[in-house]
Design an enzyme around this catalytic site. Structure first.
Site, PDB file in Angstrom:
ATOM      1  N   ARG A   1     -15.527   8.964   2.425  1.00 44.68           N
ATOM      2  CA  ARG A   1     -15.329   8.452   1.069  1.00 44.68           C
ATOM      3  C   ARG A   1     -14.051   7.642   0.932  1.00 44.68           C
ATOM      4  O   ARG A   1     -14.045   6.572   0.317  1.00 44.68           O
ATOM      5  CB  ARG A   1     -15.344   9.616   0.078  1.00 44.68           C
TER       6      ARG A   1
ATOM      7  N   HIS B   1       4.099  12.700   2.285  1.00 43.31           N
ATOM      8  CA  HIS B   1       2.776  13.223   1.932  1.00 43.31           C
ATOM      9  C   HIS B   1       2.487  13.031   0.433  1.00 43.31           C
ATOM     10  O   HIS B   1       2.283  13.987  -0.316  1.00 43.31           O
ATOM     11  CB  HIS B   1       2.643  14.700   2.305  1.00 43.31           C
TER      12      HIS B   1
ATOM     13  N   GLU C   1       4.965  19.751   8.604  1.00 40.10           N
ATOM     14  CA  GLU C   1       5.503  19.393   7.295  1.00 40.10           C
ATOM     15  C   GLU C   1       6.146  20.612   6.642  1.00 40.10           C
ATOM     16  O   GLU C   1       5.680  21.747   6.856  1.00 40.10           O
ATOM     17  CB  GLU C   1       4.387  18.835   6.396  1.00 40.10           C
TER      18      GLU C   1
ATOM     19  N   ALA D   1      -1.899  12.528  -2.559  1.00 34.96           N
ATOM     20  CA  ALA D   1      -2.539  13.026  -3.787  1.00 34.96           C
ATOM     21  C   ALA D   1      -1.569  13.048  -4.961  1.00 34.96           C
ATOM     22  O   ALA D   1      -1.888  13.604  -6.014  1.00 34.96           O
ATOM     23  CB  ALA D   1      -3.089  14.424  -3.552  1.00 34.96           C
TER      24      ALA D   1
END
Length: 529
Positions: A151, A279, A261, A282
């Site tokens: 996607r 990161h 991380e 989102a």
């Protein structure tokens, strides 16, 4: 009755609480603090996390009432899905909440690397005007290699094609015809590495993908290539990438994810031609709100005992609207089957017939299985652990479908073979626009009775006076009959009476009825429990 408890273990969008609504007790804890988490999770029904809270086997074992773990995002690296499944705990995420946000960041990193935006910005803020040093390259007419055409990969391909880029992709799970519809040419990974001017990675992190873009791959690329990884850390080997940059075999990179991380010290950070972000894939207001609302809705469904489309450890997925009304019917038929059988079947068949079979009805098998074990085990039965109960008990489960259904538009049958070879079955359908649930067959006997919370099934030899005897004994016990139907093949032969009553029949009363009428079988099921 106390409300189910939902623990929010990390900072989430305020819309998350709003989406949960007033039906839950909301608690907060710092999930990154291990001691605080283990203390807070002991009596909660659900926990909502992002990426900092580790919901591992220890945490799941400490959570004695836990029914659902909800990850407000996509990745589940911090959730032990296997341990959750074994414990009958549903795990849900928000798989589509950040796809636009992640795709946009990948495009942003790609453009930034192409035009040296980050180092030019840093130099100018330090008082240096270096136009010649930070000359970049155009995207137009360059080849973008998309590694992983899922996607997010598709969204990146669509957006970068608008810049005039030629799009090629590597994804062994995508058919060439599907890629061609999107204007994308599928290549092998080696072919992509050889022709791409830019490479962007959009794969899940698996044992097969870790280090996929590593030392060997980075010796096959053009020296002018620029690589972007905004998917998962470790897919691009960071040490190999640093060596390639140092040796001039790669011209630049854009990174948002890292093997370990948080990452604040990396040999990659010394290069001006590397754009690095912490990161942020989102990290937009819109994505966080979407993720919070999505998992809040999933928690509501899970704690209501309904199937959750976004559950990652449950069979199912998106459920067709025509199939959804059949879920409670199949579950109730499963419970009736168990009541009639009186034991766990050696083999269980869930048969679905009619128009509904044009859709994926696998979920009806799962719903029936949930009902079968509802009154068998002491534990809470969910869509997650129902298949485990069947596996543990050696029950062979099979789904069969047929578009043909002569008597009903749609028909669901739960049929089982018992240990002695006896076969037990019950069939039901949904009637009318209101989807009224009906039982229409018990074994070979046809009936037509609306499903009720309290039902009884008695088999006996047909003769006068039996119905009156049943009514008398129930009346004396204060149990009101709501509906009754008698089925028989021939007068004087075996008969079946199905009762719906307003309250559960006391066990001693059911025994009295069975003795009075000489019943060969007397079973009841209470579906409201």
């Amino acid at each position: 009755m106390s409300k189910p408890v939902v623990l929010i273990a990390e900072e989430l969008s305020p819309a998350t609480v709003d989406a949960l609504g007033p039906d839950f007790e909301i608690r907060h804890a710092n999930g990154a603090d291990r001691a605080e988490l283990l203390s807070a999770i002991t009596d909660v029904d659900a926990i909502l996390v992002r990426s900092a809270t580790k919901v591992d086997a220890e945490a799941i074992a400490a959570a004695h009432k836990l029914k659902v773990v909800a990850r407000a995002g996509v990745g589940l690296d911090n959730v032990d899905v296997s341990a959750a499944t074994k414990a009958g705990v549903m795990v849900v995420n928000a798989p589509t909440s950040n796809i636009v946000t992640a795709a946009e960041l990948a495009c942003g990193l790609l453009i930034s690397v192409a035009r040296n935006i980050a180092p030019a910005n840093a130099a100018l803020k330090q008082g240096e005007w270096k136009r010649n040093k930070y000359t970049g390259v155009e995207l137009s007419e360059k080849t973008l290699g998309v590694v992983g055409l899922g996607r997010i990969g598709v969204l990146v391909a669509q957006r970068m094609s608008a810049f005039g880029m030629k799009i090629v992709a590597y994804d062994p799970y995508v058919q060439p015809a599907r890629a061609a519809q999107m204007g994308v040419k599928l290549l092998s990974l080696d072919e992509l590495l050889e022709v791409a001017d830019f490479i962007t990675v959009h794969l899940p992190k698996t044992p097969e993908t870790i280090g996929l873009i590593g030392e060997e791959a980075l010796h096959k690329v053009k020296p002018t290539v620029r690589i972007v990884n905004a998917a998962r850390g470790g897919i691009v080997d960071e040490e190999a990438l640093a060596s390639a940059l140092k040796e001039g075999r790669v011209s630049g990179a854009g990174l948002d994810v890292y093997a370990k991380e948080p990452c604040t010290d990396s040999p990659l950070f010394q290069f001006d031609n590397v754009v690095a972000t912490p990161h942020l894939g989102a990290s937009t207001d819109e994505a966080q709100e979407k993720a919070g609302i999505a998992v809040a809705k999933s928690v509501r469904l899970a704690l209501a005992g309904e199937l959750v489309p976004d559950a990652v450890n449950v069979q199912g997925g998106v459920i067709a609207e025509d199939v959804k009304p059949g879920l409670p019917l199949a579950e109730k038929l499963g419970r009736i089957f168990t009541a009639l059988a009186g034991e766990v079947a050696a083999r269980l068949d869930v048969e679905v017939r009619g128009e509904i079979t044009q859709h994926d009805v696998k979920v009806l098998e799962l719903s029936a299985l949930k009902g079968v074990f509802e009154d068998v085990v002491d534990e809470t039965v969910s869509y997650v652990n129902a298949p485990l109960f069947a596996q543990e008990r050696g029950v062979e489960v099979r789904l069969t479908t047929s578009s043909e259904s002569p008597d009903h538009r749609n028909l669901v049958t739960v049929r089982g073979t018992l240990s002695d070879g006896q076969e037990v079955s019950v069939s039901g359908t949904l009637a009318g626009p209101k989807h009224i649930q009906k039982v229409v067959a018990v074994g070979e006997d046809d009936v037509d009775l609306v499903l009720a919370n309290h039902m009884a099934f008695l088999r006996y030899t047909d003769r006068p006076g039996v119905v009156g005897t049943i009514g008398r004994i129930l009346g004396e016990a204060g149990v009101n009959i709501a509906g009754m139907q008698v089925a028989r093949a021939a007068a004087g032969g075996e008969a079946l009476v199905v009762l719906t009553v307003d309250s559960a029949i006391p066990a001693n009363v059911l025994t009295e009825i069975a003795e009075e009428i000489g019943a060969t079988s007397a079973r009841q099921v209470n579906l409201e429990a």
